[in-house]
Write a protein that holds these residues in place. Structure first.
Motif, PDB file in Angstrom:
ATOM      1  N   PRO A   8     -17.561 -65.018 -15.343  1.00 56.24           N
ATOM      2  CA  PRO A   8     -18.901 -65.419 -14.877  1.00 56.24           C
ATOM      3  C   PRO A   8     -18.970 -66.801 -14.238  1.00 56.24           C
ATOM      4  CG  PRO A   8     -19.034 -64.468 -17.075  1.00 56.24           C
ATOM      5  CD  PRO A   8     -17.582 -64.577 -16.745  1.00 56.24           C
ATOM      6  N   ALA A  43     -26.893 -61.790 -14.085  1.00 52.93           N
ATOM      7  CA  ALA A  43     -26.185 -61.462 -15.326  1.00 52.93           C
ATOM      8  C   ALA A  43     -25.111 -62.498 -15.630  1.00 52.93           C
ATOM      9  CB  ALA A  43     -25.569 -60.073 -15.223  1.00 52.93           C
ATOM     10  N   THR A  47     -24.892 -64.809 -19.349  1.00 54.42           N
ATOM     11  CA  THR A  47     -23.861 -64.392 -20.298  1.00 54.42           C
ATOM     12  C   THR A  47     -23.253 -65.592 -21.005  1.00 54.42           C
ATOM     13  OG1 THR A  47     -22.159 -64.470 -18.592  1.00 54.42           O
ATOM     14  CG2 THR A  47     -23.227 -62.349 -18.963  1.00 54.42           C
ATOM     15  N   TYR A  48     -22.698 -65.306 -22.149  1.00 57.72           N
ATOM     16  CA  TYR A  48     -21.979 -66.304 -22.930  1.00 57.72           C
ATOM     17  C   TYR A  48     -20.599 -65.725 -23.247  1.00 57.72           C
ATOM     18  CZ  TYR A  48     -26.636 -68.185 -23.409  1.00 57.72           C
ATOM     19  OH  TYR A  48     -27.886 -68.678 -23.142  1.00 57.72           O
TER      20      TYR A  48
END
Length: 135
Positions: A8, A43, A47-48
């Motif tokens: 990401p 998205a 996110t993590y």
């Protein structure tokens, strides 16, 4: 696209517009690219990730994506060769003109069945192929 942006944080340097342009170049113009890119970009920022960007898992995912691309290329090449080879048969044009059949299905039918004229009735062809041609 997944191979290029497998993590990401790799999207952090992109705007949705720039991502859409890159996506367009990779997959072509027949996709609702702006909508897809907006969802993916959003998205990515929501996110993590449980792993860091330089972990071995990220490298493995990138390599697996590359392998999938290679397999997809080989499959497309084989499909094209099969269609070109089958196009020489006189029944190719007739069968592929049936709505919903298409060139690939016609090529597969011709290559699997061989000379279709050797079957005296459609029932013999049906039995040989194991399909119900009436449906």
């Amino acid at each position: 696209m997944i191979r290029k942006y497998v993590y990401p944080d790799y999207l952090a340097v992109l705007t949705v517009k720039r991502m859409t342009e890159q996506f367009y170049r990779l997959i072509g113009k027949h996709i609702a690219k702006k909508l897809i890119c907006t969802k993916v970009w959003t998205a990515a920022f929501n996110t993590y990730p449980a792993i860091v960007a330089d972990s071995i898992e990220i490298s493995i995912i990138g390599m697996l994506c590359y392998e999938i691309e290679c397999y997809n290329y080989r499959v497309a090449l084989i499909k094209d060769q099969l269609i070109k080879k089958s196009a020489n048969f006189p029944e190719f044009k007739l069968i592929s003109s049936i709505p919903g059949v298409g060139q690939l299905n016609t090529a597969l039918l011709i290559e699997f069945a061989g000379n279709i004229e050797r079957f005296k009735t459609y029932k013999q062809l049906n039995t040989y192929l194991g399909i119900d041609l009436n449906r």
